[in-house]
Structures are given as structure tokens and as C-alpha cells.
Design a protein around this motif. Structure first.
Motif, PDB file in Angstrom:
ATOM      1  N   MET A   1     -33.390  -4.343  13.983  1.00  0.00           N
ATOM      2  CA  MET A   1     -33.364  -5.514  14.864  1.00  0.00           C
ATOM      3  C   MET A   1     -34.639  -6.336  14.654  1.00  0.00           C
ATOM      4  O   MET A   1     -35.742  -5.792  14.730  1.00  0.00           O
ATOM      5  CB  MET A   1     -33.257  -5.073  16.328  1.00  0.00           C
ATOM      6  CG  MET A   1     -33.209  -6.241  17.323  1.00  0.00           C
ATOM      7  SD  MET A   1     -33.147  -5.694  19.057  1.00  0.00           S
ATOM      8  CE  MET A   1     -31.543  -4.903  19.119  1.00  0.00           C
ATOM      9  N   ASP A   2     -34.490  -7.632  14.348  1.00  0.00           N
ATOM     10  CA  ASP A   2     -35.678  -8.442  14.137  1.00  0.00           C
ATOM     11  C   ASP A   2     -36.279  -8.856  15.487  1.00  0.00           C
ATOM     12  O   ASP A   2     -35.727  -8.578  16.551  1.00  0.00           O
ATOM     13  CB  ASP A   2     -35.380  -9.658  13.261  1.00  0.00           C
ATOM     14  CG  ASP A   2     -34.405 -10.649  13.893  1.00  0.00           C
ATOM     15  OD1 ASP A   2     -34.249 -10.638  15.129  1.00  0.00           O
ATOM     16  OD2 ASP A   2     -33.812 -11.442  13.145  1.00  0.00           O
ATOM     17  N   SER A   3     -37.434  -9.541  15.426  1.00  0.00           N
ATOM     18  CA  SER A   3     -38.166  -9.855  16.662  1.00  0.00           C
ATOM     19  C   SER A   3     -37.383 -10.791  17.573  1.00  0.00           C
ATOM     20  O   SER A   3     -37.441 -10.665  18.806  1.00  0.00           O
ATOM     21  CB  SER A   3     -39.526 -10.466  16.314  1.00  0.00           C
ATOM     22  OG  SER A   3     -39.376 -11.677  15.584  1.00  0.00           O
ATOM     23  N   ALA A   4     -36.641 -11.748  16.989  1.00  0.00           N
ATOM     24  CA  ALA A   4     -35.866 -12.678  17.808  1.00  0.00           C
ATOM     25  C   ALA A   4     -34.744 -11.948  18.543  1.00  0.00           C
ATOM     26  O   ALA A   4     -34.536 -12.153  19.749  1.00  0.00           O
ATOM     27  CB  ALA A   4     -35.294 -13.797  16.934  1.00  0.00           C
ATOM     28  N   ASP A   5     -34.036 -11.090  17.820  1.00  0.00           N
ATOM     29  CA  ASP A   5     -32.951 -10.329  18.458  1.00  0.00           C
ATOM     30  C   ASP A   5     -33.501  -9.410  19.544  1.00  0.00           C
ATOM     31  O   ASP A   5     -32.884  -9.234  20.597  1.00  0.00           O
ATOM     32  CB  ASP A   5     -32.193  -9.511  17.417  1.00  0.00           C
ATOM     33  CG  ASP A   5     -31.378 -10.373  16.469  1.00  0.00           C
ATOM     34  OD1 ASP A   5     -30.983 -11.487  16.875  1.00  0.00           O
ATOM     35  OD2 ASP A   5     -31.141  -9.939  15.327  1.00  0.00           O
ATOM     36  N   ILE A   8     -34.197 -11.503  22.647  1.00  0.00           N
ATOM     37  CA  ILE A   8     -32.949 -11.829  23.340  1.00  0.00           C
ATOM     38  C   ILE A   8     -32.478 -10.638  24.159  1.00  0.00           C
ATOM     39  O   ILE A   8     -32.108 -10.769  25.340  1.00  0.00           O
ATOM     40  CB  ILE A   8     -31.864 -12.241  22.333  1.00  0.00           C
ATOM     41  CG1 ILE A   8     -32.193 -13.600  21.695  1.00  0.00           C
ATOM     42  CG2 ILE A   8     -30.490 -12.284  22.998  1.00  0.00           C
ATOM     43  CD1 ILE A   8     -32.058 -14.776  22.605  1.00  0.00           C
ATOM     44  N   ALA A   9     -32.496  -9.451  23.553  1.00  0.00           N
ATOM     45  CA  ALA A   9     -32.048  -8.243  24.250  1.00  0.00           C
ATOM     46  C   ALA A   9     -32.923  -7.953  25.464  1.00  0.00           C
ATOM     47  O   ALA A   9     -32.429  -7.556  26.533  1.00  0.00           O
ATOM     48  CB  ALA A   9     -32.058  -7.051  23.291  1.00  0.00           C
ATOM     49  N   VAL A  14     -33.755  -9.717  32.395  1.00  0.00           N
ATOM     50  CA  VAL A  14     -34.679 -10.605  33.103  1.00  0.00           C
ATOM     51  C   VAL A  14     -33.914 -11.785  33.701  1.00  0.00           C
ATOM     52  O   VAL A  14     -34.148 -12.187  34.851  1.00  0.00           O
ATOM     53  CB  VAL A  14     -35.787 -11.102  32.148  1.00  0.00           C
ATOM     54  CG1 VAL A  14     -36.649 -12.158  32.838  1.00  0.00           C
ATOM     55  CG2 VAL A  14     -36.644  -9.942  31.670  1.00  0.00           C
ATOM     56  N   ALA A  15     -32.986 -12.339  32.919  1.00  0.00           N
ATOM     57  CA  ALA A  15     -32.162 -13.444  33.416  1.00  0.00           C
ATOM     58  C   ALA A  15     -31.371 -13.020  34.643  1.00  0.00           C
ATOM     59  O   ALA A  15     -31.304 -13.750  35.651  1.00  0.00           O
ATOM     60  CB  ALA A  15     -31.227 -13.929  32.313  1.00  0.00           C
ATOM     61  N   ASP A  16     -30.788 -11.828  34.584  1.00  0.00           N
ATOM     62  CA  ASP A  16     -30.028 -11.323  35.743  1.00  0.00           C
ATOM     63  C   ASP A  16     -30.945 -11.170  36.956  1.00  0.00           C
ATOM     64  O   ASP A  16     -30.564 -11.510  38.087  1.00  0.00           O
ATOM     65  CB  ASP A  16     -29.394  -9.972  35.403  1.00  0.00           C
ATOM     66  CG  ASP A  16     -28.263 -10.096  34.396  1.00  0.00           C
ATOM     67  OD1 ASP A  16     -27.632 -11.167  34.331  1.00  0.00           O
ATOM     68  OD2 ASP A  16     -28.012  -9.109  33.674  1.00  0.00           O
ATOM     69  N   GLY A  17     -32.157 -10.673  36.728  1.00  0.00           N
ATOM     70  CA  GLY A  17     -33.078 -10.453  37.834  1.00  0.00           C
ATOM     71  C   GLY A  17     -33.540 -11.739  38.482  1.00  0.00           C
ATOM     72  O   GLY A  17     -33.622 -11.834  39.718  1.00  0.00           O
ATOM     73  N   VAL A  40     -25.453 -20.683  23.729  1.00  0.00           N
ATOM     74  CA  VAL A  40     -25.585 -19.879  24.951  1.00  0.00           C
ATOM     75  C   VAL A  40     -25.159 -18.436  24.666  1.00  0.00           C
ATOM     76  O   VAL A  40     -24.012 -18.178  24.299  1.00  0.00           O
ATOM     77  CB  VAL A  40     -24.743 -20.460  26.096  1.00  0.00           C
ATOM     78  CG1 VAL A  40     -24.842 -19.561  27.332  1.00  0.00           C
ATOM     79  CG2 VAL A  40     -25.208 -21.869  26.443  1.00  0.00           C
ATOM     80  N   VAL A  41     -26.101 -17.503  24.843  1.00  0.00           N
ATOM     81  CA  VAL A  41     -25.790 -16.088  24.588  1.00  0.00           C
ATOM     82  C   VAL A  41     -25.761 -15.267  25.875  1.00  0.00           C
ATOM     83  O   VAL A  41     -25.283 -14.129  25.871  1.00  0.00           O
ATOM     84  CB  VAL A  41     -26.791 -15.471  23.595  1.00  0.00           C
ATOM     85  CG1 VAL A  41     -26.624 -16.101  22.217  1.00  0.00           C
ATOM     86  CG2 VAL A  41     -28.232 -15.605  24.076  1.00  0.00           C
ATOM     87  N   ALA A  42     -26.265 -15.815  26.965  1.00  0.00           N
ATOM     88  CA  ALA A  42     -26.215 -15.112  28.254  1.00  0.00           C
ATOM     89  C   ALA A  42     -26.356 -16.126  29.381  1.00  0.00           C
ATOM     90  O   ALA A  42     -27.103 -17.096  29.257  1.00  0.00           O
ATOM     91  CB  ALA A  42     -27.320 -14.058  28.354  1.00  0.00           C
ATOM     92  N   VAL A  43     -25.603 -15.894  30.457  1.00  0.00           N
ATOM     93  CA  VAL A  43     -25.686 -16.734  31.650  1.00  0.00           C
ATOM     94  C   VAL A  43     -25.682 -15.831  32.874  1.00  0.00           C
ATOM     95  O   VAL A  43     -24.828 -14.947  32.997  1.00  0.00           O
ATOM     96  CB  VAL A  43     -24.507 -17.719  31.756  1.00  0.00           C
ATOM     97  CG1 VAL A  43     -24.652 -18.588  33.007  1.00  0.00           C
ATOM     98  CG2 VAL A  43     -24.408 -18.592  30.519  1.00  0.00           C
ATOM     99  N   ALA A  44     -26.649 -16.041  33.765  1.00  0.00           N
ATOM    100  CA  ALA A  44     -26.672 -15.339  35.045  1.00  0.00           C
ATOM    101  C   ALA A  44     -26.647 -16.391  36.144  1.00  0.00           C
ATOM    102  O   ALA A  44     -27.477 -17.295  36.156  1.00  0.00           O
ATOM    103  CB  ALA A  44     -27.921 -14.471  35.161  1.00  0.00           C
ATOM    104  N   GLY A  45     -25.680 -16.294  37.059  1.00  0.00           N
ATOM    105  CA  GLY A  45     -25.502 -17.314  38.071  1.00  0.00           C
ATOM    106  C   GLY A  45     -24.610 -18.434  37.558  1.00  0.00           C
ATOM    107  O   GLY A  45     -24.191 -18.444  36.396  1.00  0.00           O
TER     108      GLY A  45
END
Length: 215
Positions: A1-5, A8-9, A14-17, A40-45
Motif C-alpha cells: 500500500m503506497d502512502s496515498a492509499d 485514505i484508509a 476520521v470522517a465518520d468520527g 469521492v471515495v468516502a462520505v459520512a453524513g
């Protein structure tokens, strides 16, 4: 897994929190610009109505236009297409080499607060300025259309009726907004202007000549 991936992980929880902490008026959107128009790879709310696989907005394009020089843009206010007022912060994400590859965006719906403030301003005889509109959407074509319509209004003519010189100027404006840093943007723009992709490529190259350094 590279630094960008890896980043993101790490940011997904953090986004959920953040969204859970601030409640139903808050949304956190995680963008990976390497994915092109479906950043867009993740959405919370849920504030802007976007989902995973959705498009970046004009704000995201501004980050792309700035490239690796992009910095945090905090507490700016905009409007959604349906008129809601959103206060946002956009924080570019960098990989281990310092290259911007995405962004973490926090959006808070402040419509009710804004309405209360506008009412007080109206009672005091002041007319509050309206925040700029932003195209929050799951389809990048909507963002392209909004930007082209803005250029049409500025020129007072439909894009399909522009001569080549005017079209080159329009493409230069879109280029400065970061549109062509998104993969598959050229076909979208070509369809909107009613010209071939090869014409857009040729005109875009022409529009960039003035930016090339001279010897």
C-alpha cells in the motif's frame, strides 16, 4: 500500500468520527483525485447529496488548479443548487513526496442560522450578500455545464455560437479553473460546446501557447 492509499484508509474512520460528532447538519467527504471525475471515495453524513463515486465540485477543481501549492481553505461559505447555505473547509491531502492527490472536505449546513441572521439584517435595513453557488453533484458533467454556463453569461452568448477565438478564450478560462486536470474532461467539454474532441484538444493547445515561457 503506497502512502496515498494508506492516508485514505486512515481517514475513513476520521470522517465518520467528525460527522458523528457534529450531527446531522455535518458531512465529511473524502476525495481521491487520482480517480478523476469520480473522486469521492468516502462520505459520512448527508449535506450535499453526494455518494461514493460522485464528482468533485468547483472547489475541488480549484485545488487541482493550484496543484502541489494548494493549501487549506477554511470556513468558506457557498450555496447548494437547491439554495441551502453550507459552511465548508477543504484540506488537501499529500502523499509521501508532497504531491497533492486528494482532499478532506467538511461541510456544515448553516441554512437555518443564515436565515436567522438574514432576518435580523433585514430588520436593521441591510441586505446581506448571497454566497456563491457551488455545484455539488455525483455527475461531473453537471460541474462542466455550470462552468460553461457561467462563461456564457459572462460573454452574453451561447457556447455553441462562439467563434474559434472566443472558444479558445473560454477553454483558457476552464483550464485556469482546473477542469482539464480531470481525466475524461475533454469529451465532456466537447459535448457541451458541440464540437469534436480533436477541436477541443487543438484549441486547448492554442490557448496554452501564451503561457509557454519564451527563450
Amino acid at each position: 500500500m503506497d502512502s496515498a492509499d494508506a492516508m485514505i484508509a486512515a481517514l475513513r474512520p476520521v470522517a465518520d468520527g467528525i460527522a458523528a460528532t457534529f450531527g446531522p447538519t455535518c458531512e465529511v467527504v473524502l476525495h481521491d483525485y487520482r480517480r478523476g471525475e469520480r473522486s469521492v471515495v468516502a462520505v459520512a453524513g448527508s449535506v450535499t447529496g453526494r455518494a461514493v463515486g460522485g464528482a468533485l465540485s468547483e472547489i475541488g477543481l480549484a485545488v487541482l488548479a493550484q496543484g502541489d501549492a494548494a493549501g487549506n481553505d477554511l470556513n468558506y461559505v457557498s450555496r447548494t443548487p437547491d439554495g441551502r447555505v453550507v459552511k465548508s473547509s477543504t484540506m488537501p491531502l499529500r502523499d509521501a513526496d508532497g504531491r497533492v492527490f486528494g482532499a478532506l472536505c467538511v461541510n456544515v449546513d448553516v441554512t437555518a442560522l443564515r436565515q436567522a441572521g438574514d432576518l435580523l439584517s433585514a430588520l436593521a435595513g441591510a441586505v446581506p450578500p448571497q454566497p456563491p453557488a457551488t455545484t455539488f453533484t455525483n455527475d461531473f458533467e453537471d460541474v462542466v455545464d455550470a462552468l460553461v454556463r457561467a462563461e456564457e453569461r459572462a460573454r452574453g452568448r451561447p457556447a455553441a455560437g462562439l467563434g474559434r477565438g472566443e472558444r479558445i478564450a473560454l477553454l483558457r478560462a476552464l483550464d485556469e479553473r482546473g477542469v482539464f486536470r480531470v481525466r475524461n474532461a475533454v469529451p465532456r467539454v466537447a459535448d457541451r460546446l458541440g464540437v469534436s474532441r480533436s477541436a477541443v484538444y487543438a484549441d486547448l493547445a492554442e490557448s496554452r501557447k501564451d503561457k509557454e515561457p519564451t527563450a
